[in-house]
Write a protein that holds these residues in place. Sequence first.
Motif, PDB file in Angstrom:
ATOM      1  N   THR A  55       0.796  -1.229   0.000  1.00  0.00           N
ATOM      2  CA  THR A  55       0.000   0.000   0.000  1.00  0.00           C
ATOM      3  C   THR A  55       0.830   1.282   0.000  1.00  0.00           C
ATOM      4  O   THR A  55       0.365   2.308  -0.479  1.00  0.00           O
ATOM      5  N   ALA A  56       2.051   1.234   0.514  1.00  0.00           N
ATOM      6  CA  ALA A  56       2.872   2.448   0.562  1.00  0.00           C
ATOM      7  C   ALA A  56       3.245   2.866  -0.857  1.00  0.00           C
ATOM      8  O   ALA A  56       3.685   2.025  -1.663  1.00  0.00           O
ATOM      9  N   PRO A  57       3.061   4.149  -1.210  1.00  0.00           N
ATOM     10  CA  PRO A  57       3.329   4.602  -2.588  1.00  0.00           C
ATOM     11  C   PRO A  57       4.734   4.260  -3.097  1.00  0.00           C
ATOM     12  O   PRO A  57       4.867   3.804  -4.239  1.00  0.00           O
ATOM     13  N   ASP A  58       5.769   4.442  -2.289  1.00  0.00           N
ATOM     14  CA  ASP A  58       7.121   4.135  -2.759  1.00  0.00           C
ATOM     15  C   ASP A  58       7.320   2.639  -2.962  1.00  0.00           C
ATOM     16  O   ASP A  58       7.999   2.207  -3.890  1.00  0.00           O
TER      17      ASP A  58
ATOM     18  N   TYR B 201      10.084   4.581 -16.398  1.00  0.00           N
ATOM     19  CA  TYR B 201       9.530   5.568 -15.479  1.00  0.00           C
ATOM     20  C   TYR B 201       8.023   5.402 -15.379  1.00  0.00           C
ATOM     21  O   TYR B 201       7.334   5.313 -16.390  1.00  0.00           O
ATOM     22  N   PHE B 202       7.518   5.334 -14.155  1.00  0.00           N
ATOM     23  CA  PHE B 202       6.079   5.293 -13.903  1.00  0.00           C
ATOM     24  C   PHE B 202       5.636   6.613 -13.311  1.00  0.00           C
ATOM     25  O   PHE B 202       6.231   7.101 -12.351  1.00  0.00           O
ATOM     26  N   ASP B 203       4.584   7.162 -13.856  1.00  0.00           N
ATOM     27  CA  ASP B 203       3.933   8.312 -13.249  1.00  0.00           C
ATOM     28  C   ASP B 203       3.356   7.821 -11.917  1.00  0.00           C
ATOM     29  O   ASP B 203       2.666   6.797 -11.887  1.00  0.00           O
ATOM     30  N   PRO B 204       3.620   8.497 -10.799  1.00  0.00           N
ATOM     31  CA  PRO B 204       3.079   8.055  -9.508  1.00  0.00           C
ATOM     32  C   PRO B 204       1.556   7.877  -9.517  1.00  0.00           C
ATOM     33  O   PRO B 204       1.021   7.090  -8.736  1.00  0.00           O
ATOM     34  N   ALA B 205       0.848   8.544 -10.414  1.00  0.00           N
ATOM     35  CA  ALA B 205      -0.603   8.383 -10.503  1.00  0.00           C
ATOM     36  C   ALA B 205      -0.977   6.957 -10.907  1.00  0.00           C
ATOM     37  O   ALA B 205      -2.058   6.476 -10.551  1.00  0.00           O
ATOM     38  N   VAL B 206      -0.090   6.282 -11.648  1.00  0.00           N
ATOM     39  CA  VAL B 206      -0.348   4.896 -12.038  1.00  0.00           C
ATOM     40  C   VAL B 206      -0.425   4.017 -10.793  1.00  0.00           C
ATOM     41  O   VAL B 206      -1.312   3.165 -10.669  1.00  0.00           O
ATOM     42  N   ALA B 207       0.490   4.222  -9.864  1.00  0.00           N
ATOM     43  CA  ALA B 207       0.503   3.423  -8.636  1.00  0.00           C
ATOM     44  C   ALA B 207      -0.758   3.657  -7.811  1.00  0.00           C
ATOM     45  O   ALA B 207      -1.260   2.739  -7.166  1.00  0.00           O
TER      46      ALA B 207
ATOM     47  N   LEU C 255       6.174  -2.108  -9.118  1.00  0.00           N
ATOM     48  CA  LEU C 255       5.954  -1.917 -10.558  1.00  0.00           C
ATOM     49  C   LEU C 255       7.278  -1.970 -11.316  1.00  0.00           C
ATOM     50  O   LEU C 255       7.347  -2.520 -12.424  1.00  0.00           O
ATOM     51  N   ASP C 256       8.343  -1.429 -10.731  1.00  0.00           N
ATOM     52  CA  ASP C 256       9.677  -1.533 -11.348  1.00  0.00           C
ATOM     53  C   ASP C 256      10.095  -2.999 -11.483  1.00  0.00           C
ATOM     54  O   ASP C 256      10.624  -3.409 -12.522  1.00  0.00           O
TER      55      ASP C 256
END
Length: 162
Positions: free
Chosen positions: A106-109, A128-134, A115-116
């Motif tokens: 659940t933690a964003p980082d 590179y993932f846009d944080p909005a994807v997560a 995802l990486d």
Amino acid sequence: MRRSDRAVTDPAEIIEIMSRCEVLHLAIAAQPAPYLLPVNFGMEPDGRRLYIHGAMEGTKYGLLAQNDQVGFEMECTNGLVLDEAGHSCTMNYESVMGWGRVSEVTAPDEKLHALDCIMKQYHSEDFYFDPAVAERTRILCLNIQERTGKRRAKILGGNKHA
């Protein structure tokens, strides 16, 4: 394992097989029968944690809330080997299977890290993932508690029981 001569016991070899697999088959407890689904995955370098991504809702989440213990299987290097002279055939394969427990990330980082790992399973370069994807992706972590590897690599023209 019935055929211990085909067992892959070196952890580094098991991780190498896992790194070449493209689909993880996840078996979740359900009634009246297990719920089995193929998923994309990524793994930590030690091969002990696998990450799975998905939509925000779905059958697997309700089932996992009831029982977080799962079985898994993945395979690669499949190929039919014909022995036309002996009128028989076999299959070459490499597989890893086992079981573990699934938890949600659940933690964003940590979600971006997962995802990486998933992208590295399928694409060698950093992505590179846009944080909005997560934020709109649900991530599960399979903590492997037990795993075994198995390999069958028949050499054409060799001993038919190799």
